[in-house]
Design a protein around this motif. Structure first.
Motif, PDB file in Angstrom:
ATOM      1  N   VAL A  13      32.302  23.351  -1.193  1.00 44.95           N
ATOM      2  CA  VAL A  13      33.553  23.993  -0.802  1.00 44.95           C
ATOM      3  C   VAL A  13      33.534  25.497  -1.046  1.00 44.95           C
ATOM      4  N   THR A  14      33.928  26.258  -0.043  1.00 45.83           N
ATOM      5  CA  THR A  14      34.060  27.704  -0.208  1.00 45.83           C
ATOM      6  C   THR A  14      35.272  28.002  -1.082  1.00 45.83           C
ATOM      7  N   SER A  15      35.114  28.925  -2.023  1.00 48.15           N
ATOM      8  CA  SER A  15      36.195  29.254  -2.954  1.00 48.15           C
ATOM      9  C   SER A  15      37.453  29.654  -2.211  1.00 48.15           C
ATOM     10  N   GLY A  16      38.586  29.162  -2.690  1.00 44.77           N
ATOM     11  CA  GLY A  16      39.875  29.418  -2.066  1.00 44.77           C
ATOM     12  C   GLY A  16      40.776  28.220  -2.285  1.00 44.77           C
ATOM     13  N   THR A  17      41.824  28.112  -1.496  1.00 48.55           N
ATOM     14  CA  THR A  17      42.761  26.998  -1.623  1.00 48.55           C
ATOM     15  C   THR A  17      42.056  25.646  -1.475  1.00 48.55           C
ATOM     16  N   ALA A  56      38.210   3.510  11.655  1.00 42.33           N
ATOM     17  CA  ALA A  56      38.611   4.125  12.921  1.00 42.33           C
ATOM     18  C   ALA A  56      38.213   5.599  12.948  1.00 42.33           C
ATOM     19  N   PHE A  57      38.348   6.261  11.793  1.00 39.54           N
ATOM     20  CA  PHE A  57      37.975   7.683  11.703  1.00 39.54           C
ATOM     21  C   PHE A  57      36.474   7.843  11.928  1.00 39.54           C
ATOM     22  N   ARG A  58      35.684   6.998  11.269  1.00 41.05           N
ATOM     23  CA  ARG A  58      34.233   7.071  11.437  1.00 41.05           C
ATOM     24  C   ARG A  58      33.840   6.797  12.895  1.00 41.05           C
ATOM     25  N   ASP A  59      34.478   5.804  13.495  1.00 38.42           N
ATOM     26  CA  ASP A  59      34.166   5.472  14.885  1.00 38.42           C
ATOM     27  C   ASP A  59      34.531   6.626  15.813  1.00 38.42           C
ATOM     28  N   SER A  60      35.665   7.246  15.541  1.00 34.72           N
ATOM     29  CA  SER A  60      36.157   8.322  16.395  1.00 34.72           C
ATOM     30  C   SER A  60      35.195   9.501  16.442  1.00 34.72           C
ATOM     31  N   TYR A  61      34.565   9.790  15.298  1.00 32.35           N
ATOM     32  CA  TYR A  61      33.658  10.938  15.222  1.00 32.35           C
ATOM     33  C   TYR A  61      32.183  10.529  15.161  1.00 32.35           C
ATOM     34  N   LYS A  62      31.939   9.247  15.492  1.00 35.72           N
ATOM     35  CA  LYS A  62      30.561   8.726  15.540  1.00 35.72           C
ATOM     36  C   LYS A  62      29.810   8.971  14.224  1.00 35.72           C
ATOM     37  N   LEU A  63      30.479   8.656  13.120  1.00 34.99           N
ATOM     38  CA  LEU A  63      29.876   8.819  11.797  1.00 34.99           C
ATOM     39  C   LEU A  63      29.197   7.519  11.375  1.00 34.99           C
ATOM     40  N   SER A  64      28.176   7.653  10.567  1.00 34.09           N
ATOM     41  CA  SER A  64      27.469   6.476  10.065  1.00 34.09           C
ATOM     42  C   SER A  64      28.277   5.831   8.937  1.00 34.09           C
ATOM     43  N   ASN A  65      27.710   4.784   8.353  1.00 35.86           N
ATOM     44  CA  ASN A  65      28.369   4.121   7.221  1.00 35.86           C
ATOM     45  C   ASN A  65      27.930   4.693   5.879  1.00 35.86           C
ATOM     46  N   LYS A  66      27.131   5.760   5.913  1.00 39.45           N
ATOM     47  CA  LYS A  66      26.672   6.390   4.681  1.00 39.45           C
ATOM     48  C   LYS A  66      27.828   7.101   3.975  1.00 39.45           C
ATOM     49  N   PRO A  67      27.755   7.279   2.642  1.00 42.15           N
ATOM     50  CA  PRO A  67      28.771   8.076   1.928  1.00 42.15           C
ATOM     51  C   PRO A  67      28.816   9.493   2.513  1.00 42.15           C
ATOM     52  N   ILE A  68      30.003  10.041   2.601  1.00 37.38           N
ATOM     53  CA  ILE A  68      30.178  11.339   3.252  1.00 37.38           C
ATOM     54  C   ILE A  68      30.188  12.493   2.253  1.00 37.38           C
ATOM     55  N   ILE A  69      29.438  13.532   2.580  1.00 32.99           N
ATOM     56  CA  ILE A  69      29.514  14.796   1.848  1.00 32.99           C
ATOM     57  C   ILE A  69      30.156  15.804   2.794  1.00 32.99           C
ATOM     58  N   ALA A  70      31.348  16.241   2.452  1.00 34.33           N
ATOM     59  CA  ALA A  70      32.095  17.169   3.306  1.00 34.33           C
ATOM     60  C   ALA A  70      31.649  18.606   3.051  1.00 34.33           C
ATOM     61  N   LEU A  71      31.525  19.364   4.115  1.00 34.36           N
ATOM     62  CA  LEU A  71      31.194  20.788   4.018  1.00 34.36           C
ATOM     63  C   LEU A  71      32.419  21.579   4.459  1.00 34.36           C
ATOM     64  N   LEU A  72      32.981  22.356   3.522  1.00 34.39           N
ATOM     65  CA  LEU A  72      34.157  23.175   3.814  1.00 34.39           C
ATOM     66  C   LEU A  72      33.757  24.641   3.675  1.00 34.39           C
ATOM     67  N   PRO A  73      33.290  25.262   4.761  1.00 35.37           N
ATOM     68  CA  PRO A  73      32.753  26.621   4.673  1.00 35.37           C
ATOM     69  C   PRO A  73      33.779  27.739   4.787  1.00 35.37           C
ATOM     70  N   GLY A  74      35.070  27.409   4.807  1.00 37.66           N
ATOM     71  CA  GLY A  74      36.099  28.436   4.885  1.00 37.66           C
ATOM     72  C   GLY A  74      36.759  28.479   6.244  1.00 37.66           C
ATOM     73  N   SER A  75      37.572  29.503   6.474  1.00 35.80           N
ATOM     74  CA  SER A  75      38.324  29.588   7.725  1.00 35.80           C
ATOM     75  C   SER A  75      38.049  30.856   8.524  1.00 35.80           C
TER      76      SER A  75
END
Length: 369
Positions: free
Chosen positions: A260-264, A176-195
Motif C-alpha cells: 500500500v502506498t502511504s496515505g489514507t 462472484a467478484f472473482r468470476d467477474s474479474y477472472k481471478l483465480s482461487n489463490k489468496p489475493i495480494i492487493a496492490l494499492l499504488p496510490g491515486s
C-alpha cells in the motif's frame, strides 16, 4: 441554507459525499455547490470543478503547475462570490483550501474545516493561520485535539469517517467478484499504488517486481477512480496482472495481504484487517524538502495513531525489490499476521465510534442556523 464545499482527491470526494448526505438529513432544503468528484455528484448539488483536473503531488510538481493552481484559486473566489453561501466547508487539501479560507474569512464568510490539514506533521506555524481564518475545525484523528489544545485552539473531534465508510458498505460475494474479474482461487495480494500519476508510476513498478516470487498468490491492482486503465497498462505492459477499477473496498474485503502506498489507504487497509507493507517514494527534490520539514517518526496513519511501528514502512531508497520481498514474506507468516490483527483492533478502538459525518453535519448546521 447554502453550503459551498471544497474537496480534493478521491478520499475528499468520499468524505465529502457522506458529509453531504448527512447535511441533507439535517437540512433537507440544503443548496450545495462543491468542488469534488463522482461520489459527491451522485448525492446531488452542483459541481464546479472535478478533483481530477487539479491533482498535483509533491513540492516540485506543485511549483511546476503553479500557474494552473493560481488560476483555480481565482476562479474559486469568483464562484463563491456569485453563489453567496451561508458557510464554506473545506475538506483536507490544505495547500488550496487555506488560501481560500484566508480570503473567505476576510470577506466575511463563515469558514468551517472538516478533516484537519496535517499541521502536526510539518509547518506547525500554519496553526496560526487556521486560528485566524477558520471558524470551526472538525478533526478525525484522536491525537489532533490534543495537538490543537496545546496551541490554544479548540476543535471538535468527530470520529473517523472511514469507520462509517467501511462499516456500512455492502458485503461482497467473493466468488462472484472473482468470476467477474477472472481471478483465480489463490489468496489475493492487493496492490494499492496510490491515486496520482506521479506516485503510481514510482510505486507500481517496484510492487510488480516481486510478483514472480509469489506464484502461490494472485496479485491484483486496485485502480484509482482518477485514472484510466490505459495509464496502468503502460506500466503493467506485458505482465499478466489482474486489475480492478474503482473497487478498492471490495478488493480489500477479500484480500489476504496488501502492498500500500502511504496515505489514507493504509488506514483503510487496516480497518479491513488486511496485513500490509507501506510503500512510499517521491521525486528526489520533493523528498529532500519533506525530510527537512516533516517532524514525524512515521509516515503511515496506522503507526502515527498507534504511536509505534505496527506496519513496516519502506521509504525512498528502502523501497526496492529485495526489501519488499522480505517484508511481504513476513506478513504472510501466521505469527506476524496474528499480531497485526490484534494491533488493528486496538487501532479501531482509538478511532472512536461511528457517525463522523453525522456529528460534523449537526455541528455545522447548528452553527449557521
Amino acid at each position: 441554507m447554502k453550503y459551498y464545499i471544497i474537496a480534493g482527491e478521491a478520499s475528499g470526494d468520499l468524505h465529502g459525499s457522506n458529509l453531504m448526505k448527512a447535511l441533507l438529513k439535517e437540512d433537507p432544503k440544503a443548496d450545495i455547490r462543491f468542488w469534488g468528484g463522482d461520489l459527491m455528484q451522485t448525492v446531488g448539488g452542483s459541481i464546479v470543478t472535478h478533483y481530477k483536473e487539479r491533482s498535483f503531488m509533491g513540492f516540485a510538481e506543485v511549483i511546476m503547475n503553479l500557474k494552473t493552481i493560481l488560476g483555480f484559486i481565482k476562479s474559486c473566489k469568483k464562484d463563491i462570490e456569485s453563489f453567496k453561501p451561508d458557510v464554506i466547508v473545506f475538506i483536507d487539501n490544505s495547500g488550496f483550501n487555506l488560501r481560500i479560507a484566508k480570503w473567505a474569512k476576510e470577506e466575511g464568510y463563515k469558514t468551517h474545516y472538516y478533516i484537519s490539514p496535517q499541521v502536526w506533521a510539518s509547518r506547525a506555524s500554519r496553526v496560526k493561520k487556521i486560528k485566524r481564518y477558520v471558524d470551526a475545525m472538525y478533526t478525525i484523528l484522536p491525537f489532533e485535539k490534543e495537538f490543537y489544545d496545546k496551541h490554544g485552539y479548540e476543535v471538535n473531534f468527530v470520529g473517523h469517517p472511514l469507520i462509517d465508510a467501511v462499516s456500512y458498505r455492502e458485503l461482497v460475494d467473493e466468488m462472484a467478484f472473482r468470476d467477474s474479474y477472472k481471478l483465480s482461487n489463490k489468496p489475493i495480494i492487493a496492490l494499492l499504488p496510490g491515486s496520482r500519476k506521479q506516485e503510481i508510476k514510482k510505486m507500481l513498478d517496484v510492487m510488480l517486481s516481486v510478483v514472480d516470487d509469489f506464484t502461490d498468490y494472485q496479485f491484483v491492482i486496485a485502480g484509482a477512480p482518477s485514472q484510466d486503465f490505459s495509464f496502468y497498462q503502460s506500466i503493467i505492459q506485458s505482465r499478466d496482472i489482474a486489475f480492478v477499477d474503482n473497487k478498492t473496498y471490495d478488493l480489500l474485503s477479500i484480500s489476504f495481504a496488501a502492498l500500500v502506498t502511504s496515505g489514507t489507504a493504509t488506514l483503510e487497509t487496516a480497518l479491513f484487517k488486511v496485513p500490509q507493507v507501506v510503500c512510499y517514494k517521491a521525486s528526489n527534490i520533493s523528498y529532500q524538502i519533506a525530510k527537512r520539514i516533516v517532524t514525524l517518526k512515521f509516515i503511515s496513519l496506522v503507526n502515527l495513531i498507534m504511536d509505534r511501528e505496527v506496519v513496516t514502512e519502506l521509504i525512498q531508497g528502502d523501497l526496492n525489490t529485495k526489501r519488499l520481498k522480505k517484508e511481504l514474506e513476513a506478513i504472510l507468516n501466521p505469527e506476524k499476521r496474528e499480531q497485526l490483527f490484534l494491533d488493528y483492533y486496538e487501532l479501531e478502538k482509538k478511532l472512536g465510534g461511528k457517525g463522523a459525518s453525522e456529528n460534523t453535519a449537526k455541528l455545522i448546521y447548528k452553527a449557521i442556523s
